[in-house]
Design a protein around this motif. Sequence first.
Motif, PDB file in Angstrom:
ATOM      1  N   ASP A 148       9.148  -0.064  14.549  1.00 20.40           N
ATOM      2  CA  ASP A 148       9.695   0.706  15.503  1.00 20.40           C
ATOM      3  C   ASP A 148       8.631   1.737  16.056  1.00 20.40           C
ATOM      4  OD1 ASP A 148      10.261   3.372  13.599  1.00 20.40           O
ATOM      5  OD2 ASP A 148       9.992   1.663  12.656  1.00 20.40           O
ATOM      6  N   LYS A 149       7.580   1.811  15.107  1.00 17.72           N
ATOM      7  CA  LYS A 149       6.249   2.574  15.673  1.00 17.72           C
ATOM      8  C   LYS A 149       5.717   2.244  16.782  1.00 17.72           C
ATOM      9  CE  LYS A 149       4.913   5.878  12.313  1.00 17.72           C
ATOM     10  NZ  LYS A 149       3.851   6.033  11.247  1.00 17.72           N
TER      11      LYS A 149
ATOM     12  N   HIS B 133       0.898  -1.226   0.023  1.00 12.17           N
ATOM     13  CA  HIS B 133      -0.001  -0.147   0.096  1.00 12.17           C
ATOM     14  C   HIS B 133       0.838   1.351   0.068  1.00 12.17           C
ATOM     15  CE1 HIS B 133      -4.020   2.020   0.550  1.00 12.17           C
ATOM     16  NE2 HIS B 133      -3.302   2.757   1.621  1.00 12.17           N
ATOM     17  N   VAL B 134       0.366   2.195  -0.541  1.00  9.44           N
ATOM     18  CA  VAL B 134       0.877   3.628  -0.467  1.00  9.44           C
ATOM     19  C   VAL B 134       1.457   4.019   1.036  1.00  9.44           C
ATOM     20  CG1 VAL B 134       0.664   6.209  -0.919  1.00  9.44           C
ATOM     21  CG2 VAL B 134      -0.760   4.524  -1.965  1.00  9.44           C
TER      22      VAL B 134
ATOM     23  N   SER C 187      11.396   2.946   1.009  1.00  5.91           N
ATOM     24  CA  SER C 187      12.298   2.816   2.151  1.00  5.91           C
ATOM     25  C   SER C 187      13.217   1.597   2.264  1.00  5.91           C
ATOM     26  CB  SER C 187      11.638   3.119   3.427  1.00  5.91           C
ATOM     27  OG  SER C 187      10.906   4.637   3.356  1.00  5.91           O
TER      28      SER C 187
ATOM     29  N   SER D 187      12.021  -3.031  10.182  1.00  3.91           N
ATOM     30  CA  SER D 187      11.760  -1.560  10.184  1.00  3.91           C
ATOM     31  C   SER D 187      12.891  -1.052   9.087  1.00  3.91           C
ATOM     32  CB  SER D 187      12.284  -1.029  11.744  1.00  3.91           C
ATOM     33  OG  SER D 187      12.644   0.447  11.439  1.00  3.91           O
TER      34      SER D 187
ATOM     35  N   HIS E 158       3.390   2.469   2.786  1.00  8.78           N
ATOM     36  CA  HIS E 158       3.785   1.759   3.770  1.00  8.78           C
ATOM     37  C   HIS E 158       5.097   1.242   3.839  1.00  8.78           C
ATOM     38  CE1 HIS E 158      -0.359  -0.380   4.960  1.00  8.78           C
ATOM     39  NE2 HIS E 158      -0.326   0.812   5.012  1.00  8.78           N
ATOM     40  N   GLY E 159       6.119   1.920   2.872  1.00  7.88           N
ATOM     41  CA  GLY E 159       7.537   1.969   3.020  1.00  7.88           C
ATOM     42  C   GLY E 159       8.405   0.883   1.993  1.00  7.88           C
TER      43      GLY E 159
HETATM   44  N1  LIG Z   1       8.693   4.814  11.422  1.00  2.00           N
HETATM   45  C1  LIG Z   1       9.002   4.268  10.338  1.00  2.00           C
HETATM   46  N2  LIG Z   1       8.721   4.889   9.275  1.00  2.00           N
HETATM   47  C2  LIG Z   1       9.137   4.363   8.138  1.00  2.00           C
HETATM   48  C3  LIG Z   1       9.531   3.069   8.057  1.00  2.00           C
HETATM   49  N3  LIG Z   1       9.519   2.930   6.634  1.00  2.00           N
HETATM   50  C4  LIG Z   1       9.136   3.990   6.076  1.00  2.00           C
HETATM   51  N4  LIG Z   1       8.672   4.799   6.824  1.00  2.00           N
HETATM   52  C5  LIG Z   1       8.193   5.915   6.622  1.00  2.00           C
HETATM   53  O1  LIG Z   1       7.038   6.058   5.855  1.00  2.00           O
HETATM   54  C6  LIG Z   1       6.997   7.105   4.760  1.00  2.00           C
HETATM   55  C7  LIG Z   1       6.773   6.283   3.656  1.00  2.00           C
HETATM   56  O2  LIG Z   1       7.692   5.647   3.068  1.00  2.00           O
HETATM   57  P1  LIG Z   1       7.943   5.197   1.723  1.00  2.00           P
HETATM   58  O3  LIG Z   1       9.223   4.530   1.467  1.00  2.00           O
HETATM   59  O4  LIG Z   1       8.082   6.313   0.708  1.00  2.00           O
HETATM   60  O5  LIG Z   1       6.791   4.335   1.060  1.00  2.00           O
HETATM   61  P2  LIG Z   1       6.079   3.864  -0.223  1.00  2.00           P
HETATM   62  O6  LIG Z   1       5.654   2.599   0.086  1.00  2.00           O
HETATM   63  O7  LIG Z   1       7.419   3.560  -1.029  1.00  2.00           O
HETATM   64  O8  LIG Z   1       5.317   4.971  -0.692  1.00  2.00           O
HETATM   65  P3  LIG Z   1       4.943   5.368  -2.166  1.00  2.00           P
HETATM   66  O9  LIG Z   1       5.942   5.326  -3.078  1.00  2.00           O
HETATM   67  O10 LIG Z   1       4.079   6.428  -2.036  1.00  2.00           O
HETATM   68  O11 LIG Z   1       3.704   4.023  -2.470  1.00  2.00           O
HETATM   69  C8  LIG Z   1       8.187   7.574   4.746  1.00  2.00           C
HETATM   70  O12 LIG Z   1       8.110   8.855   5.520  1.00  2.00           O
HETATM   71  C9  LIG Z   1       9.100   6.825   5.514  1.00  2.00           C
HETATM   72  O13 LIG Z   1      10.276   7.669   6.271  1.00  2.00           O
HETATM   73  C10 LIG Z   1       9.874   2.308   9.207  1.00  2.00           C
HETATM   74  O14 LIG Z   1      10.477   1.456   9.365  1.00  2.00           O
HETATM   75  N5  LIG Z   1       9.678   3.160  10.324  1.00  2.00           N
END
Ligand SMILES: Nc1nc2c(ncn2[C@@H]2O[C@H](COP(=O)(O)OP(=O)(O)OP(=O)(O)O)[C@@H](O)[C@H]2O)c(=O)[nH]1
Length: 698
Positions: A312-313, A210-211, A217, A345, A213-214
């Motif tokens: 970690d949240k 999902h959007v 990252s 995380s 969700h990381g």
């Molecule tokens: N606390 C925490 N925040 C996280 C973690 N992984 C990602 N985030 C945060 O979640 C937000 C979204 O992360 P992205 O990696 O951009 O997520 P995505 O799924 O690629 O998002 P889209 O490309 O929009 O689909 C960012 O602000 C990250 O910093 C984690 O393990 N812990």
Amino acid sequence: MSKLRVYQLAKKLGLSSKELIEKLADLDVEVNNHMSTLEDEEANLVMELFSSDEKGSKKEVNESTEETDLHEETKQKKKKQVNNGKNNKASQQKQDKRNTVDKKALDTKTDDNQEAKAIEINDKIIVKEFAELVKKPINEVITKLIQAGVMAAMNQEIDFETAEKIAEGFGFQVVKKESQVVEDVDDLIIEEDNEEDLKARPPVVTVMGHVDHGKTSLLDAIRETKVTAKEAGGITQHIGASEVKINGKKIVFLDTPGHEAFTAMRARGAKATDIAILVVAADDGVMPQTIEAINHAKAAEVPIIVAINKIDKPGANPDRVKQELSEHGVLIEEWGGDIISVAVSALQGTNIDELLEMILLVAEVEEFKANPNRNAVGVVIEAQLDKGRGSVATVLVQNGTLKVGDSVVIGNTYGRIRAMINDKGKPVRIATPSTAVEITGLNDVPKAGDIMVAVKDDKVARTISENRKNKVKEDQLKASQKISLDALYSQMQEGEIKELNIIVKADVQGSVEAVKQSLNKLSNDKVIIKPIHGGVGAITETDVMLASASNAIIIGFNVRPTSGATSLANKEEVDLRTYRIIYNAIEDIEAAMKGMLDPEFKEVELGKAQVRATFKVPGAGVIAGCYVVEGKILRNASIRLVRDGIVVHEGTISSLRRFKDDAKEVATGYECGIGIDNYNDVKEGDLIEAYKMQEIER
Ligand SMILES: Nc1nc2c(ncn2[C@@H]2O[C@H](COP(=O)(O)OP(=O)(O)OP(=O)(O)O)[C@@H](O)[C@H]2O)c(=O)[nH]1
């Protein structure tokens, strides 16, 4: 000779390193910088070429072009050996061919002027021979070549296209020598490998979820921990895929996360992914796109590993995620299933190694294999036109080994691989199974999802590519034989259809479930109705892509396709139907299965207007101040009011006005006031779609 570095060799030759690097590039030998080492044979070749180049150019001025330069010929042969890895025999055959051309060239000379205007050229010709053929001094030919951007010495080969261009410039008509006819690569290459030739290959992984969700990252965290600058020249280059190593084993990640890219590729017929990582945020749980990703991975029959992210949240609740996943058919090991989950995380880099180990474990179980000792077969991950380098494509080698100098066919494009670079930006000469490399040397830009195949030589590559272009229409026809309710019965009769895949979109989850269940019950011994995906909200392009890739039809209840989805459905020939009443859909599918579906009416879209403001008009209720964005709105049209992709009302127009005057119709780009019969709950931002029902001949 011991291994030389570029700067050392440059010094020997009295060149600057830069000049030498350029010379090497001409010879298809790619080096990083002045510190790079050269293979012995490469260094030898350069030294030999350099010393004879000087002699050659002096000779050129003094000697007649008919004299054979034996030294140059040896040079050519050597160069070929290094660059193409081809044996002497092949080289000799080429030489024989050249001699034939030579004779022909001389024959042409004796023809009268008129006839001499037409010349025949193979798919390659040596500059010297070409000059003879067009009866021009060699330096004039070389000058023309330079003007055309081709740097070739008199004993080097130029390709047919270049020769044709230059010859035409000299007023010649060029005919290509007949080449051996090869129908298509599929006839040539898609041979099965013998079991004993297969070796384990690294897994190729896509990250979905999902959007927010990381996904990104997580990919970053994996790259950061594993693709460090430890490796020489270690600057990560974006080529669409990256490699990581854990416990000495390789994993390849496709860089574009999301199931959309994954399914778009699958719709093109390519299966690039071996394993899907489903990222679910532990503080958010299973969300609509998580479900989409699950269904996309399942439809592609790709094994899933769940990465429960953001542990970690403070609000993280991995157990809840596992439970929610089980409700969607993803059974984690603790829930009695066989799907592996890892709590990670991405932000803090927790358990990334464990996740990678799990990927290797799944890969081991799945036994991904390929035969490295055959012609390469792969798929395009991404491709673009680069100002300096021309067509640049990242291909994932899926079987065989791809080499610099290989002739390849990719979709409708072809070429000889000039250079390859890996995900660290390093030039490489070979790419084994499950390696992604960026290649140059293609005649045009292929599409993501196009299949790449290495073939015997350029001639075969070009022939196939030309045949393919001619066959495009046929292929389009074939590709368009998508399932449709109208053709369901005949396809069932012919035994072509055993399963009818359906995607259900509705305004509320309850309807999705109700429809799925009712449809399931319609299955009989001829055809199984299989809902492959269901969701709440408008029908999107992703839904259409999934339908296209899985040969499914889309059924919508009280929801509308986005305009992008409508045009994509037309292009992909996906049968997309919308209903207001569940019963009507069931009835349609039942009728289709019995071959009795003959819709009597078809909806014809007239236009769309966007509600920009609303006014209360005494006696007339609420009037929507609109702007017509597509087609036109007719006074007597039926309309449906759509809010965020969901149909909130269906009815007729009670009044249509331009300023104070009644109007019969209002076209795109004009403002108007629309009143809806017995309906006042219209809101700013709503879309009014006008349509009429047209009778269809039975
Ligand atoms: N606390 C925490 N925040 C996280 C973690 N992984 C990602 N985030 C945060 O979640 C937000 C979204 O992360 P992205 O990696 O951009 O997520 P995505 O799924 O690629 O998002 P889209 O490309 O929009 O689909 C960012 O602000 C990250 O910093 C984690 O393990 N812990």
